[in-house]
Design an enzyme around this catalytic site. Sequence first.
Site, PDB file in Angstrom:
ATOM      1  N   GLU D  60       0.808  -1.213   0.000  1.00 33.23           N
ATOM      2  CA  GLU D  60       0.000   0.000   0.000  1.00 33.23           C
ATOM      3  C   GLU D  60       0.842   1.264   0.000  1.00 33.23           C
ATOM      4  O   GLU D  60       0.521   2.235  -0.699  1.00 33.23           O
ATOM      5  CB  GLU D  60      -0.954   0.022   1.204  1.00 33.23           C
ATOM      6  CG  GLU D  60      -2.105  -0.971   1.118  1.00 33.23           C
ATOM      7  CD  GLU D  60      -1.742  -2.367   1.597  1.00 33.23           C
ATOM      8  OE1 GLU D  60      -0.558  -2.572   1.973  1.00 33.23           O
ATOM      9  OE2 GLU D  60      -2.618  -3.245   1.621  1.00 33.23           O
ATOM     10  N   HIS D 129     -10.043  -4.461  11.414  1.00 34.44           N
ATOM     11  CA  HIS D 129     -10.793  -4.440  10.157  1.00 34.44           C
ATOM     12  C   HIS D 129     -12.146  -3.744  10.312  1.00 34.44           C
ATOM     13  O   HIS D 129     -13.053  -3.980   9.517  1.00 34.44           O
ATOM     14  CB  HIS D 129     -11.056  -5.866   9.654  1.00 34.44           C
ATOM     15  CG  HIS D 129      -9.885  -6.507   8.989  1.00 34.44           C
ATOM     16  ND1 HIS D 129      -8.790  -6.942   9.687  1.00 34.44           N
ATOM     17  CD2 HIS D 129      -9.624  -6.811   7.684  1.00 34.44           C
ATOM     18  CE1 HIS D 129      -7.921  -7.490   8.850  1.00 34.44           C
ATOM     19  NE2 HIS D 129      -8.398  -7.417   7.633  1.00 34.44           N
TER      20      HIS D 129
HETATM   21  C1  LIG Z   1      -1.610  -4.332   5.007  1.00 32.53           C
HETATM   22  C2  LIG Z   1      -2.652  -5.248   4.479  1.00 32.53           C
HETATM   23  N1  LIG Z   1      -2.982  -5.196   3.180  1.00 32.53           N
HETATM   24  C3  LIG Z   1      -3.920  -6.018   2.661  1.00 32.53           C
HETATM   25  C4  LIG Z   1      -4.564  -6.926   3.458  1.00 32.53           C
HETATM   26  C5  LIG Z   1      -5.657  -7.828   2.885  1.00 32.53           C
HETATM   27  N2  LIG Z   1      -5.157  -9.205   2.788  1.00 32.53           N
HETATM   28  C6  LIG Z   1      -5.438 -10.126   3.720  1.00 32.53           C
HETATM   29  S1  LIG Z   1      -4.718 -11.594   3.413  1.00 32.53           S
HETATM   30  C7  LIG Z   1      -4.010 -11.014   2.011  1.00 32.53           C
HETATM   31  C8  LIG Z   1      -3.153 -11.916   1.169  1.00 32.53           C
HETATM   32  C9  LIG Z   1      -1.935 -12.384   1.847  1.00 32.53           C
HETATM   33  O1  LIG Z   1      -1.257 -13.258   1.000  1.00 32.53           O
HETATM   34  P1  LIG Z   1      -0.102 -14.188   1.534  1.00 32.53           P
HETATM   35  O2  LIG Z   1       0.929 -13.384   2.223  1.00 32.53           O
HETATM   36  O3  LIG Z   1       0.383 -14.997   0.373  1.00 32.53           O
HETATM   37  O4  LIG Z   1      -0.770 -15.133   2.633  1.00 32.53           O
HETATM   38  P2  LIG Z   1      -1.897 -16.225   2.469  1.00 32.53           P
HETATM   39  O5  LIG Z   1      -3.200 -15.575   2.750  1.00 32.53           O
HETATM   40  O6  LIG Z   1      -1.795 -16.782   1.093  1.00 32.53           O
HETATM   41  O7  LIG Z   1      -1.592 -17.243   3.507  1.00 32.53           O
HETATM   42  C10 LIG Z   1      -4.353  -9.682   1.789  1.00 32.53           C
HETATM   43  C11 LIG Z   1      -3.916  -8.888   0.634  1.00 32.53           C
HETATM   44  C12 LIG Z   1      -4.220  -6.929   4.827  1.00 32.53           C
HETATM   45  N3  LIG Z   1      -4.833  -7.754   5.692  1.00 32.53           N
HETATM   46  N4  LIG Z   1      -3.259  -6.115   5.303  1.00 32.53           N
END
Ligand SMILES: Cc1ncc(C[n+]2csc(CCOP(=O)(O)OP(=O)(O)O)c2C)c(N)n1
Lengths: 309, 309, 322, 322
Positions: D60, D129
């Site tokens: 972000e 959230h």
């Molecule tokens: C700072 C922030 N940006 C966006 C999100 C929304 N979000 C939640 S999980 C996620 C994906 C995370 O991907 P990854 O690190 O590959 O973990 P996974 O969920 O695949 O285990 C996102 C973008 C968030 N929670 N926090």
Amino acid sequence: MPQAEDFYRQMVRLRAVENELTKLSQAGQLRGSLHLCQGQEAVPAGACAALRQDDYLTCTYRGHGYVLAKGLDLDLVIREILGKATGLCHGKGGKMHLFDQEFGLLGTNGIVGGGVGTAVGAALASWLDGKDQVAMTVFGDGTINQGHVNECFNMAALYKLPVIFLCENNLYAEMTPLERSHGNTDLCARVASFGIKTDKCDGNDPFLVYETVSRAVERARKSEGPTFIEALTYRTTGHYQADAGTAYRTAEEVAIWRDKSPIAKLEKVLGKAAEPIAAEEEERVALAVQSALKEPDPDLSAALTEVFA
Amino acid sequence: MPQAEDFYRQMVRLRAVENELTKLSQAGQLRGSLHLCQGQEAVPAGACAALRQDDYLTCTYRGHGYVLAKGLDLDLVIREILGKATGLCHGKGGKMHLFDQEFGLLGTNGIVGGGVGTAVGAALASWLDGKDQVAMTVFGDGTINQGHVNECFNMAALYKLPVIFLCENNLYAEMTPLERSHGNTDLCARVASFGIKTDKCDGNDPFLVYETVSRAVERARKSEGPTFIEALTYRTTGHYQADAGTAYRTAEEVAIWRDKSPIAKLEKVLGKAAEPIAAEEEERVALAVQSALKEPDPDLSAALTEVFA
Amino acid sequence: MSEMTFVQAINAGLRQELDRDPDVFMMGEDIAHYGGMFRVTEGLMETYGEKRILDTPISESGFVGMALGAALAGKRPVAEVMFIDFTLVAMDQFHNQIAKTHYMSGGRVKVPLTVITQGGGYKGAAAQHSQMLEALFLQVPGIKVVCPSNPADAKGLVAAAIRDDNPVLFIEHKQLLGVKGEVPDGEHVVPLGKANVVSLGTDISIFSYSYCVTLVQQALEGSGVSGEVIDLRTLNPLDWDAISASVKRTHRALIVHESHARCGVGVDLASQIQERLFDELDAPVTVCAAADVPIPFAKSLEDIVLPTPERIRAAIKKVVHG
Amino acid sequence: MSEMTFVQAINAGLRQELDRDPDVFMMGEDIAHYGGMFRVTEGLMETYGEKRILDTPISESGFVGMALGAALAGKRPVAEVMFIDFTLVAMDQFHNQIAKTHYMSGGRVKVPLTVITQGGGYKGAAAQHSQMLEALFLQVPGIKVVCPSNPADAKGLVAAAIRDDNPVLFIEHKQLLGVKGEVPDGEHVVPLGKANVVSLGTDISIFSYSYCVTLVQQALEGSGVSGEVIDLRTLNPLDWDAISASVKRTHRALIVHESHARCGVGVDLASQIQERLFDELDAPVTVCAAADVPIPFAKSLEDIVLPTPERIRAAIKKVVHG
Ligand SMILES: Cc1ncc(C[n+]2csc(CCOP(=O)(O)OP(=O)(O)O)c2C)c(N)n1
Ligand SMILES: Cc1ncc(C[n+]2csc(CCOP(=O)(O)OP(=O)(O)O)c2C)c(N)n1
Ligand SMILES: [Mg+2]
Ligand SMILES: [Mg+2]
């Protein structure tokens, strides 16, 4: 291809500006911090010569050298640094916040790494529109440890953006040496891991800086993606006006680098041709400062305007 | 050294918890998002077995598997997920915000990368005090693109802290595949560049996860510094309850990985021994959920307390 | 009592706590080998070693987050963020992590950490190095905020911040750093959440904190107004008892601070005062704060944007005489 | 007019502007191939291509910063931050860079960028959230803030935000996303800085925005109070004319919002109203807002912390009947 005279002129102009500003600062006529880049003049001189006027640039609090080498008007810049109504930003920005879209200057910055996203975003704009403008962003060795910058490395690589990350490695972030702030002091290795081409050069040689940046610019214009350049250099003065630069470095170390100073080196190359250039620039800068001092302060009514366009 | 039965038990417990929570969620009895980790169960099972109770842990919204494998009380956790007064955090946290210092759990987290600094800081505490406790932080492939995490990589390397970065590479960040978010998809190369030792393992094999994390723990306890581990795995369900997980992945891809599911694999190994374990865990979890549902909601008076200690 | 500068007083407070509790340690940029950009940590590394006084990379989000982790693991970290403007790169750690952890854990987990930082204008440091951002830390609950106005308080409040079992943001003002004052020798702790009545008065209650306390005193000098000056010292928790007692005495209130007006401390207090003490008021509660524009570089502009004794005096007159 | 959901209305507004101006483009997490976590950008990539609708990594701070750069280079970026809670990792870009650039440049440089995001509670999304953080964007000057309360406004305000030459933060509320309403077909733009009088009334002026406008209407139903409900729509710039006109009509004012009370929009308005319209007021201006605690997970707790029709009704009664 710029000549020795051109680089020398840029560098002595910058040195003259710093000398004048130092005098003003000592006399209490300059507000705020003054971050000098003495010893590092070859990087802005070499790098900006490789850019077109319409290429984008963001740099740091130590950015006045780039700003001038990029072609901005000396008088407007000096007046801004002195906070004058007729300054580049009407006295609102100050030297850490210079902007001039006409020359692609999208900001000097007071926040470590704060302008890196701006440059990558300008490169994105160029990429979106299929233009051949490139963006360059300048920062120091210590800045690599700021999270924002790492996010930008990745996105530049991901979208193959026409951006050049120019890192002035002057071995210190403020008073902290590289070894005490980087788990791995090989900056190119750090950035290469993002999928970015890296290059390295002697930052005290304007010709080498120019060539290295030119290669990166060419790649960028041909849509071959970003380049990270590490220009090894050294600031022979302190981090800013209140730092003598001696508490955390040995006198020997500083002396060695003073000998490598790009201005002194080019003076040897140019011989007698150097002096008139230096004299000309010093006079021009002194004049700019003298006339800037006479400019009016911003009118009070300006304070509350221009929050929004 | 844990046996197949132990890993199997952890994994079916986790699966049972997810199945029960899914039912509750579908019935509208569960608030908030439910991030499942079906298919990934071998990573928490293998990794937490390599830790002591007093080792520190931070993990993500997808963290309930770790929390249970770390030894937290099943009933307290389930009650918290249901927002009950008698839950682990008295209903204030919810499943994205579980804490239990007794088991070194310094937080599951709703912010991508948000808990990485916490773990590195706990490792710093251990290092400052010359203790042999290690800290582990778990996150996904996409999280490597968050600036904060990069800052933490560098500091862990710089101070040689006893921290394990366990990256569950499940090939997607929400609905975005690795190739569309990483300039360089070689995660180990990205992190190695910080001066961190990296290791890689099949994240669907709890034995390999256990061994890999154990090696990292040993290094950390001997003050040899941090390790980054990439555990390759896959979530066979969607990112969360509202995502079927099918819009951005082919049915074939999901099917292939379903075949590689660690629970199914261990079932083959264990043969008839598996069934009673699964039955036991399912019963135990069902019981925990049933009894949790009967627990009281938090009293209104609790809402305004505990902002400050 | 000894005379010392604001910076020396903080240094003394830090030493007091570093001596007292081996779990106290510090981290920040250039704080150890160099002794701190503003000399707040001068000599501490020499006394306490380079682990307890730890130089960090330029990674505020990282090391503020690490302070949280260390606090949860039993330490009492004191992190320095060189300028309050730089807390913005660490805001997720402050607001989503540090501020919420105690509450989210249902009170199970304590977060005894302190962040010391420095803010404020009047020096031509321009828009990114002149902010007072305390209000950002009040809108999101969970962090105590302390703004000392003099050396003695600086020593006592930094000690209290470190002893507190909660996250505390301790904000110095750049105009105060070199200011001298009498500071108690030996153990000195000023409790958080207690305002200080700087001067009693009958015409108006003036609530302020940090450097503006000085400006308020200058504004009152020779003004002919009997102003009751209350130095809030701590902005969260607020000393409501002191505030309401004073308003009940003077029936007029002015809040003076340097940060922006919108959603700032001034409107916060003004709203609370009028809501709770409506019938006590003889005049509208008034706020004198920075104009809602970024801090300009030029002196002529900065002087218009930030509160000055003249502007404060005008506000006082307005409240007192209508 | 067509009936559509809030989300569809934003989508329509985005399409309107993407069609109108080739410099408009979007960036954010999962917005392109997936169509957005909350479907706001559904189908846009298919129409406008994967460069103009650009998926980003979870960065972000990086991509909000890039939006600034693209804006300075002549584009009109629209960045989506999935939850307003995540703006905190990008706060330096918002406050030190984006908000200050136009002013610092002495007006030389324009920053036509929009960030759309989503916030709010009532859904058990817990402390990280569920936030409404609009006040954080008001304390630091330089960003316009828009909080639509219904589908028609959502379409028209997102269009106005994109056309504006300044940075605009456009905040959706998660409780409104699926709400349906009549939305003008064809070009529709609702000017920034104009409040909307939802209902005229004589007993009290109630100022609100976003989802709370709905709650206020529910609170008034059957209450016997003639409430004038003003939907502020834009929090910066504020429509002071509408505010003061209403207060002058009813002589009583209540501000209702979901974010925390301290240094929030409520105290900001309350303070301004009492300072400027003191003699018009028959009762203290009152604020009904979230309690100053992190948002708890359990429903029983969240319902106590956030404004509900019951709590709003009680506040209305207090203001009207004292
Ligand atoms: C700072 C922030 N940006 C966006 C999100 C929304 N979000 C939640 S999980 C996620 C994906 C995370 O991907 P990854 O690190 O590959 O973990 P996974 O969920 O695949 O285990 C996102 C973008 C968030 N929670 N926090
Ligand atoms: C986010 C942030 N943190 C800290 C600072 C204070 N600061 C200004 S310059 C500087 C050192 C930067 O070092 P480097 O990147 O090596 O650049 P150099 O000054 O050596 O050119 C620091 C820490 C800042 N301006 N912004
Ligand atoms: Mg450097
Ligand atoms: Mg993933």
